[in-house]
Design a protein around this motif. Structure first.
Motif, mmCIF file in Angstrom:
data_model
loop_
_atom_site.group_PDB
_atom_site.id
_atom_site.type_symbol
_atom_site.label_atom_id
_atom_site.label_comp_id
_atom_site.label_asym_id
_atom_site.label_seq_id
_atom_site.Cartn_x
_atom_site.Cartn_y
_atom_site.Cartn_z
ATOM 1 N N PHE A 293 6.215 -120.637 14.466
ATOM 2 C CA PHE A 293 6.596 -120.644 13.059
ATOM 3 C C PHE A 293 7.296 -119.340 12.672
ATOM 4 C CE2 PHE A 293 3.555 -124.173 12.355
ATOM 5 C CZ PHE A 293 4.378 -124.993 11.615
ATOM 6 N N LEU A 294 6.860 -118.232 13.261
ATOM 7 C CA LEU A 294 7.480 -116.942 12.953
ATOM 8 C C LEU A 294 8.866 -116.853 13.576
ATOM 9 C CD1 LEU A 294 4.399 -114.577 13.401
ATOM 10 C CD2 LEU A 294 5.160 -115.843 11.373
ATOM 11 N N THR A 295 8.987 -117.196 14.866
ATOM 12 C CA THR A 295 10.304 -117.172 15.496
ATOM 13 C C THR A 295 11.197 -118.261 14.903
ATOM 14 O OG1 THR A 295 9.417 -118.543 17.305
ATOM 15 C CG2 THR A 295 9.481 -116.171 17.652
ATOM 16 N N GLY A 296 10.609 -119.416 14.583
ATOM 17 C CA GLY A 296 11.397 -120.489 13.975
ATOM 18 C C GLY A 296 11.942 -120.103 12.613
ATOM 19 N N GLY A 297 11.136 -119.391 11.842
ATOM 20 C CA GLY A 297 11.615 -118.922 10.543
ATOM 21 C C GLY A 297 12.788 -117.966 10.681
ATOM 22 N N LEU A 298 12.727 -117.083 11.676
ATOM 23 C CA LEU A 298 13.839 -116.157 11.924
ATOM 24 C C LEU A 298 15.089 -116.903 12.384
ATOM 25 C CD1 LEU A 298 11.905 -113.278 13.750
ATOM 26 C CD2 LEU A 298 12.798 -113.254 11.403
ATOM 27 N N ILE A 299 14.897 -117.926 13.219
ATOM 28 C CA ILE A 299 16.027 -118.732 13.692
ATOM 29 C C ILE A 299 16.707 -119.440 12.529
ATOM 30 C CG2 ILE A 299 16.625 -120.805 15.013
ATOM 31 C CD1 ILE A 299 14.475 -119.903 17.064
ATOM 32 N N ILE A 300 15.908 -120.072 11.674
ATOM 33 C CA ILE A 300 16.456 -120.787 10.523
ATOM 34 C C ILE A 300 17.177 -119.831 9.580
ATOM 35 C CG2 ILE A 300 15.780 -121.920 8.361
ATOM 36 C CD1 ILE A 300 15.919 -123.881 10.610
ATOM 37 N N ASP A 301 16.557 -118.696 9.308
ATOM 38 C CA ASP A 301 17.166 -117.742 8.379
ATOM 39 C C ASP A 301 18.514 -117.260 8.905
ATOM 40 O OD1 ASP A 301 16.307 -116.211 5.829
ATOM 41 O OD2 ASP A 301 17.127 -114.635 7.115
ATOM 42 N N SER A 302 18.595 -117.026 10.207
ATOM 43 C CA SER A 302 19.863 -116.584 10.794
ATOM 44 C C SER A 302 20.900 -117.701 10.788
ATOM 45 C CB SER A 302 19.615 -116.098 12.222
ATOM 46 O OG SER A 302 20.786 -115.572 12.787
ATOM 47 N N LEU A 303 20.475 -118.910 11.142
ATOM 48 C CA LEU A 303 21.397 -120.053 11.162
ATOM 49 C C LEU A 303 22.004 -120.302 9.789
ATOM 50 C CD1 LEU A 303 19.612 -122.738 13.387
ATOM 51 C CD2 LEU A 303 21.941 -121.913 13.696
ATOM 52 N N ARG A 304 21.147 -120.380 8.774
ATOM 53 C CA ARG A 304 21.598 -120.780 7.445
ATOM 54 C C ARG A 304 22.257 -119.651 6.668
ATOM 55 N NH1 ARG A 304 17.193 -123.685 3.827
ATOM 56 N NH2 ARG A 304 19.019 -123.783 2.447
ATOM 57 N N PHE A 305 21.611 -118.494 6.645
ATOM 58 C CA PHE A 305 21.994 -117.474 5.683
ATOM 59 C C PHE A 305 22.776 -116.313 6.282
ATOM 60 C CE2 PHE A 305 18.046 -119.530 4.205
ATOM 61 C CZ PHE A 305 18.563 -120.162 3.092
ATOM 62 N N LYS A 306 22.754 -116.176 7.612
ATOM 63 C CA LYS A 306 23.604 -115.172 8.255
ATOM 64 C C LYS A 306 24.894 -115.813 8.755
ATOM 65 C CE LYS A 306 23.840 -111.877 12.102
ATOM 66 N NZ LYS A 306 23.108 -111.284 13.270
ATOM 67 N N HIS A 307 24.767 -116.963 9.407
ATOM 68 C CA HIS A 307 25.935 -117.620 10.002
ATOM 69 C C HIS A 307 26.478 -118.771 9.157
ATOM 70 C CE1 HIS A 307 25.577 -115.305 13.714
ATOM 71 N NE2 HIS A 307 24.281 -115.559 13.713
ATOM 72 N N GLY A 308 25.693 -119.280 8.215
ATOM 73 C CA GLY A 308 26.193 -120.276 7.279
ATOM 74 C C GLY A 308 26.300 -121.700 7.812
ATOM 75 N N PHE A 309 25.432 -122.090 8.736
ATOM 76 C CA PHE A 309 25.473 -123.444 9.283
ATOM 77 C C PHE A 309 24.402 -124.318 8.643
ATOM 78 C CE2 PHE A 309 27.531 -120.921 12.582
ATOM 79 C CZ PHE A 309 28.647 -121.707 12.867
ATOM 80 N N ASN A 310 24.677 -125.626 8.605
ATOM 81 C CA ASN A 310 23.768 -126.578 7.976
ATOM 82 C C ASN A 310 22.879 -127.317 8.965
ATOM 83 O OD1 ASN A 310 24.668 -126.124 5.276
ATOM 84 N ND2 ASN A 310 26.497 -127.349 5.734
ATOM 85 N N SER A 311 23.053 -127.062 10.242
ATOM 86 C CA SER A 311 22.197 -127.673 11.261
ATOM 87 C C SER A 311 22.364 -126.901 12.566
ATOM 88 C CB SER A 311 22.556 -129.143 11.492
ATOM 89 O OG SER A 311 23.807 -129.268 12.145
ATOM 90 N N VAL A 312 21.415 -127.090 13.472
ATOM 91 C CA VAL A 312 21.524 -126.469 14.790
ATOM 92 C C VAL A 312 22.745 -127.008 15.520
ATOM 93 C CG1 VAL A 312 20.383 -126.126 17.017
ATOM 94 C CG2 VAL A 312 19.022 -126.153 14.918
ATOM 95 N N GLN A 313 22.992 -128.325 15.356
ATOM 96 C CA GLN A 313 24.140 -128.943 16.035
ATOM 97 C C GLN A 313 25.458 -128.331 15.598
ATOM 98 O OE1 GLN A 313 21.509 -130.613 14.982
ATOM 99 N NE2 GLN A 313 20.958 -132.245 16.401
ATOM 100 N N ASP A 314 25.596 -128.056 14.309
ATOM 101 C CA ASP A 314 26.839 -127.447 13.824
ATOM 102 C C ASP A 314 27.067 -126.083 14.472
ATOM 103 O OD1 ASP A 314 27.377 -129.597 12.227
ATOM 104 O OD2 ASP A 314 26.651 -128.674 10.373
#
Length: 459
Positions: A84-105
């Motif tokens: 959950f901790l690493t997943g939260g960091l992954i999501i935060d980076s995907l969405r708010f640092k790189h601006g993607f709407n899914s892992v696939q994108d």
């Protein structure tokens, strides 16, 4: 007590159906948005995250590992919830640092179609294994494999869960998650109170197995600490919930879901530890717990498994529909197509129940090992922001991880003995070290090679 569990399942199913509004829009079915356009709040997110990851297989695995390997087996399984901790960091980076709407994108942008195909293959297997594992636990509670009670329980549970999942998709899943998690907490608190009042929870029972680094429990703990860097990214149920609320709500939900999940797993796993400390030669865990606890606590123990199975299964089906219709774009993202996909995944899961391997932890270990090709993706491409990793590095890391997963499955099921006579968790640790180290090396070499080529082209 013979009819108590079926009645409990029927009541839970009925309430879940009543809480599942029929989806009217694709945004509710696939993205969890309410009919009035609102995203879920913090409490809903936390309870949904917890209940979808504390699934029946997890509870049973934690107890079984505690039974065989003592408290360190349960601690090892609880360590997976640091995801959950690493997943939260992954999501935060995907969405708010790189601006993607899914892992696939993100993977499509970095590695093209190869990136998404490899990823979809791994998470497709993950989803099917989740359907299989949670239905299997229900069958085990009612009878031995192949018996009429086993078959009826499996088919009835699958049908009911599929019904209310098809009604409302992800929005319905979020609503039922809250109800199911509240019931689960009540049941767990009652069970803990009864076990403590019987005087079964003692330091001697909990620490009956000493910490020895070469024993299976501590070794499995090392495996978990290696896998948590990639494990959350290959779990679409967790990832899907990372894209439906605002940044602050999402961050807090992952943090709180993490510590709550670790606590629940440790508490439930301790029942297995206590059983192992009091087991007689050749006695199975359920037999020990029946002898120690009695009918009512055992009913609560089994009810907790049923609740967790139901809450995870509906979320898994919702993520399956989103994977095929939205992320993979195999079919148009309509509600009807989403329901058809749910039926397909349920049938695949049932096929595994009746014809597949019955080792619950094997599914965790195999999918966790296969997911480790994503660790260098997280380290290099996501967190470090390196864009010049060649596709061949990604593809080679994927092949290495899948090969490692297949090797572990062969070794743990007795189909091969290439790694010698050591314990299967020792073999798993060796495989994970090779997969993680090899993947990082492939990304490092690929990035360095591409940078060198770029410099030579410039010169």
């Amino acid at each position: 007590m013979s009819f108590a569990l079926p009645i409990t399942i029927a009541i839970l199913a009925l309430v879940s159906i009543l809480l599942s509004p029929k989806a009217r829009a694709e945004s509710g079915f696939f993205a969890g948005i309410s009919p009035n356009g609102e995203s879920p709040g913090l409490l809903t997110m936390i309870l949904s995250q917890v209940t979808t990851w504390i699934f029946a297989r997890s509870l049973l695995n934690a107890a079984i590992l505690g039974f065989y390997y003592g408290i360190w087996g349960t601690v090892a399984y609880a360590a997976y919830y640091l995801s959950f901790l690493t997943g939260g960091l992954i999501i935060d980076s995907l969405r708010f640092k790189h601006g993607f709407n899914s892992v696939q994108d993100f993977l499509r942008d970095r590695f093209g179609s190869v990136g998404t195909r490899c990823y979809n293959f791994v998470i497709g297997l993950r989803l099917v294994s989740e359907v299989f594992a949670n239905i299997l636990v229900i069958g085990i509670l009612f009878g031995s494999a192949g018996s009429s009670a086993y078959t009826i329980a499996v088919m009835a549970f699958a049908a009911v869960t599929l019904l209310y999942s098809m009604l409302g998709g992800l929005h319905a899943s979020l609503r039922t998650d809250v109800f199911q998690m509240v019931v689960f907490i009540i049941v767990l608190v009652m069970l803990v109170f009864m076990v403590f009042s019987d005087g079964l929870v003692t330091v001697e029972n909990l620490l009956a197995t000493p910490f020895v680094i070469s024993e299976p429990g501590p070794i499995l703990l090392l495996v978990a600490l290696l896998q948590i860097w990639s494990y959350p990214m290959h779990d679409p149920v967790m990832m899907d919930r990372g894209f439906i609320a605002d940044r602050q709500t999402t961050r807090k939900s992952f943090i709180h879901a993490g510590w709550i999940s670790v606590l629940c797993i440790m508490v439930f796993g301790s029942f297995g530890v206590i059983a192992g400390a009091n087991a007689e030669a050749g006695e199975a865990m359920n037999a020990v717990l029946n002898r120690l606890l009695g009918d009512l606590p055992m009913f609560l123990f089994n009810a907790a498994l049923v609740i967790s199975a139901m809450s995870t299964l509906d979320s898994t089906l919702s993520s399956s529909a989103k994977l095929v219709a939205v992320d993979m774009r195999v079919v148009q993202p309509t509600i009807q197509n989403g329901r058809i996909v749910m039926v397909m995944f349920m049938l695949l899961g049932l096929a595994m129940v009746f014809f597949g391997n019955k080792d619950l932890f094997s599914a965790v270990a195999v999918s966790g090992t296969a997911s480790m090709y994503l660790a260098p993706v997280v380290f290099f491409s996501l967190w470090a922001g390196v864009r010049d990793i060649p596709v061949w590095s990604y593809a080679a890391a994927f092949a290495l991880a899948v090969g490692g997963a297949v090797l572990y499955f062969m070794e743990s099921s007795g189909h091969s003995m290439w790694l010698g006579e050591v314990h299967k968790y020792t073999k798993l640790l060796w495989i994970c070290l090779a997969v993680l180290g090899g993947g990082i090396l492939l990304f490092f070499i690929g990035g360095a090679t591409k940078q060198t080529s770029a410099v030579q082209t410039t010169v």
